[in-house]
Design a protein around this motif. Structure first.
Motif, PDB file in Angstrom:
ATOM      1  N   ALA A 228      27.427  11.501   3.165  1.00  0.00           N
ATOM      2  CA  ALA A 228      26.686  11.045   4.344  1.00  0.00           C
ATOM      3  C   ALA A 228      25.994   9.717   4.052  1.00  0.00           C
ATOM      4  N   HIS A 229      25.731   8.974   5.103  1.00  0.00           N
ATOM      5  CA  HIS A 229      24.938   7.747   4.981  1.00  0.00           C
ATOM      6  C   HIS A 229      23.650   8.066   4.224  1.00  0.00           C
ATOM      7  N   GLN A 230      23.404   7.311   3.171  1.00  0.00           N
ATOM      8  CA  GLN A 230      22.246   7.593   2.302  1.00  0.00           C
ATOM      9  C   GLN A 230      20.982   6.979   2.934  1.00  0.00           C
ATOM     10  N   ALA A 231      20.535   7.609   4.018  1.00  0.00           N
ATOM     11  CA  ALA A 231      19.401   7.070   4.780  1.00  0.00           C
ATOM     12  C   ALA A 231      18.080   7.455   4.139  1.00  0.00           C
ATOM     13  N   ASN A 232      17.981   8.717   3.750  1.00  0.00           N
ATOM     14  CA  ASN A 232      16.742   9.298   3.252  1.00  0.00           C
ATOM     15  C   ASN A 232      17.132  10.675   2.712  1.00  0.00           C
ATOM     16  N   ALA A 233      16.704  11.011   1.518  1.00  0.00           N
ATOM     17  CA  ALA A 233      17.139  12.271   0.898  1.00  0.00           C
ATOM     18  C   ALA A 233      16.772  13.480   1.754  1.00  0.00           C
ATOM     19  N   ARG A 234      15.644  13.382   2.461  1.00  0.00           N
ATOM     20  CA  ARG A 234      15.243  14.534   3.300  1.00  0.00           C
ATOM     21  C   ARG A 234      16.178  14.678   4.494  1.00  0.00           C
ATOM     22  N   ILE A 235      16.631  13.556   5.054  1.00  0.00           N
ATOM     23  CA  ILE A 235      17.600  13.610   6.158  1.00  0.00           C
ATOM     24  C   ILE A 235      18.895  14.247   5.661  1.00  0.00           C
ATOM     25  N   LEU A 236      19.335  13.836   4.471  1.00  0.00           N
ATOM     26  CA  LEU A 236      20.595  14.360   3.926  1.00  0.00           C
ATOM     27  C   LEU A 236      20.521  15.865   3.700  1.00  0.00           C
TER      28      LEU A 236
ATOM     29  N   ASP B 230       0.850  -1.184   0.000  1.00  0.00           N
ATOM     30  CA  ASP B 230       0.000   0.000   0.000  1.00  0.00           C
ATOM     31  C   ASP B 230       0.896   1.247   0.000  1.00  0.00           C
ATOM     32  N   THR B 231       1.484   1.526  -1.163  1.00  0.00           N
ATOM     33  CA  THR B 231       2.367   2.684  -1.301  1.00  0.00           C
ATOM     34  C   THR B 231       2.315   3.153  -2.747  1.00  0.00           C
ATOM     35  N   SER B 232       3.094   4.200  -3.063  1.00  0.00           N
ATOM     36  CA  SER B 232       3.078   4.727  -4.434  1.00  0.00           C
ATOM     37  C   SER B 232       4.452   5.277  -4.779  1.00  0.00           C
TER      38      SER B 232
ATOM     39  N   ARG C 146      11.626   2.445  14.149  1.00  0.00           N
ATOM     40  CA  ARG C 146      10.672   3.517  14.469  1.00  0.00           C
ATOM     41  C   ARG C 146      11.114   4.749  13.667  1.00  0.00           C
ATOM     42  N   GLY C 147      10.591   4.823  12.441  1.00  0.00           N
ATOM     43  CA  GLY C 147      11.106   5.743  11.428  1.00  0.00           C
ATOM     44  C   GLY C 147      11.163   7.188  11.840  1.00  0.00           C
ATOM     45  N   ARG C 148      10.054   7.698  12.431  1.00  0.00           N
ATOM     46  CA  ARG C 148      10.002   9.124  12.759  1.00  0.00           C
ATOM     47  C   ARG C 148      11.060   9.491  13.805  1.00  0.00           C
ATOM     48  N   ASP C 149      11.188   8.639  14.853  1.00  0.00           N
ATOM     49  CA  ASP C 149      12.195   8.889  15.902  1.00  0.00           C
ATOM     50  C   ASP C 149      13.609   8.797  15.326  1.00  0.00           C
ATOM     51  N   ILE C 150      13.800   7.777  14.494  1.00  0.00           N
ATOM     52  CA  ILE C 150      15.125   7.589  13.896  1.00  0.00           C
ATOM     53  C   ILE C 150      15.491   8.792  13.031  1.00  0.00           C
ATOM     54  N   TYR C 151      14.536   9.269  12.306  1.00  0.00           N
ATOM     55  CA  TYR C 151      14.728  10.449  11.441  1.00  0.00           C
ATOM     56  C   TYR C 151      15.310  11.608  12.264  1.00  0.00           C
ATOM     57  N   ARG C 152      14.644  11.892  13.390  1.00  0.00           N
ATOM     58  CA  ARG C 152      15.046  13.024  14.235  1.00  0.00           C
ATOM     59  C   ARG C 152      16.472  12.813  14.764  1.00  0.00           C
ATOM     60  N   HIS C 153      16.740  11.636  15.288  1.00  0.00           N
ATOM     61  CA  HIS C 153      18.076  11.370  15.840  1.00  0.00           C
ATOM     62  C   HIS C 153      19.135  11.383  14.738  1.00  0.00           C
ATOM     63  N   ALA C 154      18.786  10.875  13.559  1.00  0.00           N
ATOM     64  CA  ALA C 154      19.758  10.850  12.455  1.00  0.00           C
ATOM     65  C   ALA C 154      20.206  12.268  12.112  1.00  0.00           C
ATOM     66  N   VAL C 155      19.256  13.172  12.033  1.00  0.00           N
ATOM     67  CA  VAL C 155      19.601  14.563  11.696  1.00  0.00           C
ATOM     68  C   VAL C 155      20.495  15.159  12.782  1.00  0.00           C
TER      69      VAL C 155
HETATM   70  O1  UT7 Z   1      19.667   3.709   7.865  1.00  0.00           O
HETATM   71  C1  UT7 Z   1      19.474   3.749   9.246  1.00  0.00           C
HETATM   72  C2  UT7 Z   1      18.712   4.915   9.676  1.00  0.00           C
HETATM   73  N1  UT7 Z   1      17.432   4.963   9.044  1.00  0.00           N
HETATM   74  C3  UT7 Z   1      16.903   6.131   8.752  1.00  0.00           C
HETATM   75  O2  UT7 Z   1      17.562   7.124   8.940  1.00  0.00           O
HETATM   76  C4  UT7 Z   1      15.479   6.214   8.249  1.00  0.00           C
HETATM   77  C5  UT7 Z   1      14.755   7.283   9.025  1.00  0.00           C
HETATM   78  N2  UT7 Z   1      13.343   7.436   8.798  1.00  0.00           N
HETATM   79  C6  UT7 Z   1      12.799   7.724   7.586  1.00  0.00           C
HETATM   80  O3  UT7 Z   1      13.478   7.774   6.593  1.00  0.00           O
HETATM   81  C7  UT7 Z   1      11.350   8.069   7.544  1.00  0.00           C
HETATM   82  O4  UT7 Z   1      10.850   8.205   8.853  1.00  0.00           O
HETATM   83  C8  UT7 Z   1      10.467   7.056   6.763  1.00  0.00           C
HETATM   84  C9  UT7 Z   1      10.773   7.121   5.279  1.00  0.00           C
HETATM   85  C10 UT7 Z   1      10.680   5.656   7.309  1.00  0.00           C
HETATM   86  C11 UT7 Z   1       9.000   7.417   6.931  1.00  0.00           C
HETATM   87  O5  UT7 Z   1       8.792   8.730   6.458  1.00  0.00           O
HETATM   88  P1  UT7 Z   1       8.041   9.782   7.362  1.00  0.00           P
HETATM   89  O6  UT7 Z   1       7.902  10.989   6.546  1.00  0.00           O
HETATM   90  O7  UT7 Z   1       8.792   9.892   8.659  1.00  0.00           O
HETATM   91  O8  UT7 Z   1       6.637   9.125   7.553  1.00  0.00           O
HETATM   92  P2  UT7 Z   1       5.936   8.698   8.904  1.00  0.00           P
HETATM   93  O9  UT7 Z   1       6.585   7.506   9.503  1.00  0.00           O
HETATM   94  O10 UT7 Z   1       5.767   9.917   9.734  1.00  0.00           O
HETATM   95  O11 UT7 Z   1       4.529   8.249   8.338  1.00  0.00           O
HETATM   96  C12 UT7 Z   1       3.631   9.184   7.691  1.00  0.00           C
HETATM   97  C13 UT7 Z   1       2.500   8.389   7.088  1.00  0.00           C
HETATM   98  C14 UT7 Z   1       1.939   7.362   8.056  1.00  0.00           C
HETATM   99  O12 UT7 Z   1       0.540   7.308   7.855  1.00  0.00           O
HETATM  100  P3  UT7 Z   1      -0.437   8.103   8.880  1.00  0.00           P
HETATM  101  O13 UT7 Z   1      -0.151   7.538  10.234  1.00  0.00           O
HETATM  102  O14 UT7 Z   1      -0.072   9.539   8.738  1.00  0.00           O
HETATM  103  O15 UT7 Z   1      -1.779   7.739   8.339  1.00  0.00           O
HETATM  104  C15 UT7 Z   1       2.542   6.068   7.578  1.00  0.00           C
HETATM  105  O16 UT7 Z   1       1.742   4.956   7.863  1.00  0.00           O
HETATM  106  O17 UT7 Z   1       2.994   7.666   5.959  1.00  0.00           O
HETATM  107  C16 UT7 Z   1       2.608   6.288   6.105  1.00  0.00           C
HETATM  108  N3  UT7 Z   1       3.613   5.497   5.412  1.00  0.00           N
HETATM  109  C17 UT7 Z   1       3.527   5.242   4.097  1.00  0.00           C
HETATM  110  N4  UT7 Z   1       2.625   5.591   3.165  1.00  0.00           N
HETATM  111  C18 UT7 Z   1       2.840   5.166   1.906  1.00  0.00           C
HETATM  112  C19 UT7 Z   1       4.720   4.925   5.914  1.00  0.00           C
HETATM  113  N5  UT7 Z   1       5.397   4.290   4.927  1.00  0.00           N
HETATM  114  C20 UT7 Z   1       4.670   4.464   3.801  1.00  0.00           C
HETATM  115  C21 UT7 Z   1       4.826   4.066   2.469  1.00  0.00           C
HETATM  116  N6  UT7 Z   1       3.896   4.437   1.551  1.00  0.00           N
HETATM  117  N7  UT7 Z   1       5.891   3.327   2.056  1.00  0.00           N
END
Ligand code: UT7
Length: 343
Positions: free
Chosen positions: A261-269, A37-39, A226-235
């Protein structure tokens, strides 16, 4: 056998070769969107990723590591190494370490070989280890490989991780040299926060939740984040580690020519580079094509950038990583004159 001659005059580790390998199989966002369920739009806008390379059935981390290791040895002039250090989150098996098998397959059977586990920071932790062993005269030439097959531990039905993580390997040959040579590894900063160890984890398969025929919680064998928390700490962590490494090297922001930098997420970079005041033209990135390859991320980026001349001899490079543990790090170096091998 690796021999340890004991303490002597301080030595410095110098990069003598670099190589990388990505498995041939490519997965597009459209393919992920067909089963999750993504795009394409969500993945591109939230992560900056369009495609990623993945291992095919039966391919393991050691297979990626051997390919990258071969390329690095060739880049260094088909040299030998007296130690193999492998940074990985996805060893072929929980026991033994994967490095000895990789060493043997590279024709280096008998040398010291061990794994370093620091998740996506593994490359910098292994670089610090290898640099320290060279400085202590315990090794003369180290093959450092960072390899991860993250798609083997990611839950294929978890859209929050399946769209980010990918597979690959990068490798360096480090030799004993002098601090004023291009390629010498400069000051490094490493850190960890184990209070947050559950933000990124594979819950089962270790001594806490032991191997069993039936997992108490099905799915615990998979990687979770836990993506959102990891995002914050990564930055925060990559920004502060980078600032400390620059200060230790005596570099001002303007002195940095390239940021890897570690290619974690373009927004983090973007966020980290923005906070550091590093403009877009100084930022190296391959995340759109390669995704997040864990420990392999930075060395693959360096190898590809050196191969396509977006990183050239004499440029001052700032490196930073962040990963589970939590762990993080940063380092500085001046890029040497070498031929990177990526194909
Ligand atoms: O390499 C080691 C370190 N890793 C990282 O640094 C990764 C850090 N985290 C991230 O890159 C991001 O947190 C993610 C890419 C994992 C997620 O992006 P986000 O902008 O932080 O999204 P979110 O977790 O805040 O989720 C926003 C919404 C949620 O839906 P609701 O609760 O707002 O309805 C998620 O369920 O996006 C939903 N979502 C998705 N929707 C479509 C999460 N993953 C997807 C997806 N496609 N693949």
């Amino acid at each position: 056998m690796t021999e340890f001659p004991g303490p002597s005059a301080p030595k410095t580790a110098v990069i003598a070769g670099i190589g990388s390998y990505l498995p041939p199989s490519l997965v597009t966002n459209a393919e992920l969107a067909a089963r999750l369920d993504t795009s394409d739009q969500w993945i591109r806008s939230r992560t900056g990723i369009a495609t990623r390379h993945v291992v095919s059935a039966g391919m393991a981390t050691s297979d990626l590591a051997v390919e990258a290791g071969q390329r690095a040895l060739e880049s260094a002039g088909k040299c030998q190494a007296d130690m193999v250090v492998l940074a990985t989150t996805t060893p072929d098996r929980p026991c033994p370490a994967t490095a000895p098998e990789v060493a043997a397959r590279l024709g280096l059977n008998g040398v010291a070989a061990f794994d370093v586990a620091a998740v996506c920071s593994g490359f910098l932790y292994a670089l610090a280890t290898a640099t320290g062993l060279i400085a202590a005269a315990m090794a003369n030439r180290v093959l450092l490989i960072a390899a991860d097959a993250f798609t083997t531990i990611v839950d294929p039905s978890d859209r929050s991780t399946a769209v980010i993580f990918a597979d690959g390997a990068g490798a360096l040959v480090l030799r004993t040299g002098a601090a004023d040579e291009p390629g010498s590894v400069g000051p490094m900063v490493l850190g960890s926060d184990g209070d947050l160890s559950d933000l990124i984890e594979v819950p089962a398969g270790g001594s806490r939740q032991r191997s069993s025929r039936r997992l108490p919680t099905p799915g615990d064998e998979y990687f979770t984040m836990r993506g959102r928390d990891i995002y914050r700490h990564a930055v925060q962590r990559m920004t502060s580690a980078s600032q400390r490494a620059m200060a230790a090297a005596g570099w001002a922001t303007e002195d940095v020519d390239r940021f890897a930098a570690h290619q974690a997420n373009a927004r983090i970079l973007e966020s980290v580079a923005g906070r550091l005041g590093l403009p877009a033209e100084k930022r190296l990135s391959n995340i759109e094509r390669v995704g997040n390859t864990g420990a392999a991320s930075v060395p693959v980026l360096l190898a590809e950038s050196a191969a396509d001349n977006s990183l050239t001899a004499g440029q001052r490079v700032l490196l930073t990583t962040f990963g589970g543990g939590l762990t993080w790090g940063a380092a500085t170096l001046v890029w040497p004159d070498l031929k990177a091998i990526t194909a």
